[in-house]
Enzyme design. Sequence first.
Site, mmCIF file in Angstrom:
data_model
loop_
_atom_site.group_PDB
_atom_site.id
_atom_site.type_symbol
_atom_site.label_atom_id
_atom_site.label_comp_id
_atom_site.label_asym_id
_atom_site.label_seq_id
_atom_site.Cartn_x
_atom_site.Cartn_y
_atom_site.Cartn_z
ATOM 1 N N GLU A 104 -2.490 -11.329 -45.000
ATOM 2 C CA GLU A 104 -1.413 -10.923 -43.748
ATOM 3 C C GLU A 104 -1.490 -9.125 -43.587
ATOM 4 O OE1 GLU A 104 2.323 -12.629 -43.501
ATOM 5 O OE2 GLU A 104 1.416 -14.542 -43.148
ATOM 6 N N GLU A 108 -2.249 -20.225 -42.925
ATOM 7 C CA GLU A 108 -1.037 -20.445 -43.397
ATOM 8 C C GLU A 108 -0.189 -20.802 -42.499
ATOM 9 O OE1 GLU A 108 0.525 -17.393 -46.390
ATOM 10 O OE2 GLU A 108 2.314 -17.435 -45.330
HETATM 11 C C1 IDC Z 1 6.871 -15.682 -49.681
HETATM 12 C C2 IDC Z 1 7.549 -16.751 -50.493
HETATM 13 C C3 IDC Z 1 8.665 -16.290 -51.407
HETATM 14 C C4 IDC Z 1 8.185 -14.951 -51.763
HETATM 15 C C5 IDC Z 1 7.701 -13.951 -50.748
HETATM 16 C C6 IDC Z 1 7.120 -12.477 -51.177
HETATM 17 O O1 IDC Z 1 7.575 -17.925 -49.908
HETATM 18 O O2 IDC Z 1 9.112 -17.113 -52.252
HETATM 19 O O3 IDC Z 1 9.452 -14.225 -52.222
HETATM 20 O O4 IDC Z 1 6.632 -14.584 -50.093
HETATM 21 O O5 IDC Z 1 6.227 -12.854 -52.219
HETATM 22 C C7 IDC Z 1 4.175 -14.929 -45.345
HETATM 23 C C8 IDC Z 1 3.511 -14.698 -46.468
HETATM 24 C C9 IDC Z 1 4.005 -15.544 -47.819
HETATM 25 C C10 IDC Z 1 5.275 -15.730 -47.754
HETATM 26 C C11 IDC Z 1 5.721 -16.462 -46.548
HETATM 27 C C12 IDC Z 1 7.213 -16.643 -46.389
HETATM 28 O O6 IDC Z 1 2.090 -14.881 -46.453
HETATM 29 O O7 IDC Z 1 3.626 -14.897 -48.939
HETATM 30 O O8 IDC Z 1 5.983 -16.300 -49.065
HETATM 31 N N1 IDC Z 1 5.303 -15.877 -45.413
HETATM 32 O O9 IDC Z 1 7.969 -15.615 -46.152
HETATM 33 N N2 IDC Z 1 3.761 -14.860 -44.230
HETATM 34 C C13 IDC Z 1 4.705 -15.236 -43.478
HETATM 35 C C14 IDC Z 1 5.678 -15.852 -44.065
#
Ligand code: IDC
Length: 492
Positions: A318, A410
Amino acid sequence: MSLLKRLPRGRTLGVAGAVGALVAGGLILAPMVNASAAAGCRVTYTANQWPGGFTGSIAVTNLGDPVSSWTLGWTFPDAGQKVVQGWSATFAQSGSAVTAKSLDYNGSLATNASTSIGFNGSWTSANPSPSAFTLNGVTCTGSVSTPTPTTQSPTPSKSPSTSPSTSPTPTKSPSTPPQGTTPLAINGQLHVCGVNLCNQYNKAIQLRGMSTHGIQWFASCVNGSSLDALANDWKADLLRIAMYVQEQGYETNPSGFTAQVNNYVDLAEARGMYAIIDFHTLTPGDPNYNLDRAKTFFASVAQRNANKKNVIYEIANEPNGVSWQGIKSYAEQVIPVIRAADPDAIVIVGTRGWSSLGVSDGSSEQEIVSNPVNATNIMYTFHFYAASHKDNYRTVVARAARTLPLFVTEFGTVSATGGGALDLSSTTAWLDLLDQNKISYANWTYSDANESSAAFKPGTCAAGSYTNANSLSESGTYLRNRVRTADNFPTG
Ligand code: IDC
């Protein structure tokens, strides 16, 4: 490769390289076709050329009997012209002689069928105009010849024909029936066709599956038993392997994380699932911060997995706080590294604004459409979280899907935090849109993280209870029902 950076986009020079049908002499290899088969081919070669470099495009038409695989040969004026990076074929060069072998998906060529390949090249001496084209060893003169069989052949010799309808030999496409019924066995090596993902039969398909959580944290949820459940109970087609780069990820132990990813690729392959190798950049959001790491990582995994058909490379999860131009520049440096080792695999490129096609930054897909990544066989990433991203994002995706090959690597049923309440009506609207457009997807996450986006309740992975209905979260219950419906994988 620096060569790509110098490639002038859209520039077509009327140089000597831009020639029409070339009549070949020289280099005639032993025919790989039936000695009694009608053979013949026509080649059109065009080039963009500038001092030191060129891009060649070759369209070849099979005028003879159908073939199930092909090798195109040609010669350069001397050894000063080199194929640096090619696509849609496997290239080899010895001195001035070049061969380009078909890949699984484009090997079958019916009578009068055409296919196109291309390459970036370098040149130091003579004008890089190729000549003496051959298809399976037969010189491409633009007409058909039928060699006289030297021995009695059980196959009756046919008179040369350029009409496919008169050929008594059925077109062999597909060349071999699928061995087994897994998504991987049926679909084989994938490629991008127009805006779609296509299988080995050149039919558009949709892959549906799950993303791991960060593999530095949730390795206990990715093992033979959990992936048995994903393949057999969920009937998923796809596992996305989320390898964070920061947050105690790859940067802390490159060889360890590389080995972990490769192990998951093998586990997915053994269960007939595709695997996305996700270079999970998130913070910092500019993928160029990790450019050197990306090159090192992808050179390694692409070489190691080059012969596998189940691997898809996602080069930046992202991107955020970075322009599309910055992302494109990163992609055009990482993709050649992958292609050099694994020429036929699909590469997925992240988009601006947390892979929102730019929408979350107030932009749109138009910035990509008008300035696409200079590479073939690539797709663009779109991510959504159903409770946060709704109609205005869906409008853009519905429109962009007509122009850009998209892959939802995702998404969440929840808010963009990965937690909060589920929004199943928005999720359903999203997945219906993706189904209609055959856009492939992976859901965040196949884990038992203590957050509502996780498919399993906390403790499931330690217990190994992946097929127990009580182990599923609300999100997992919804996704499993959605993913396990029958796939549509056309084979003919
Ligand atoms: C989130 C995980 C969470 C973690 C966070 C930081 O669910 O447990 O603490 O990342 O690493 C994304 C990202 C993805 C995120 C997810 C939800 O690609 O890494 O995971 N998210 O926030 N983009 C939008 C949402």
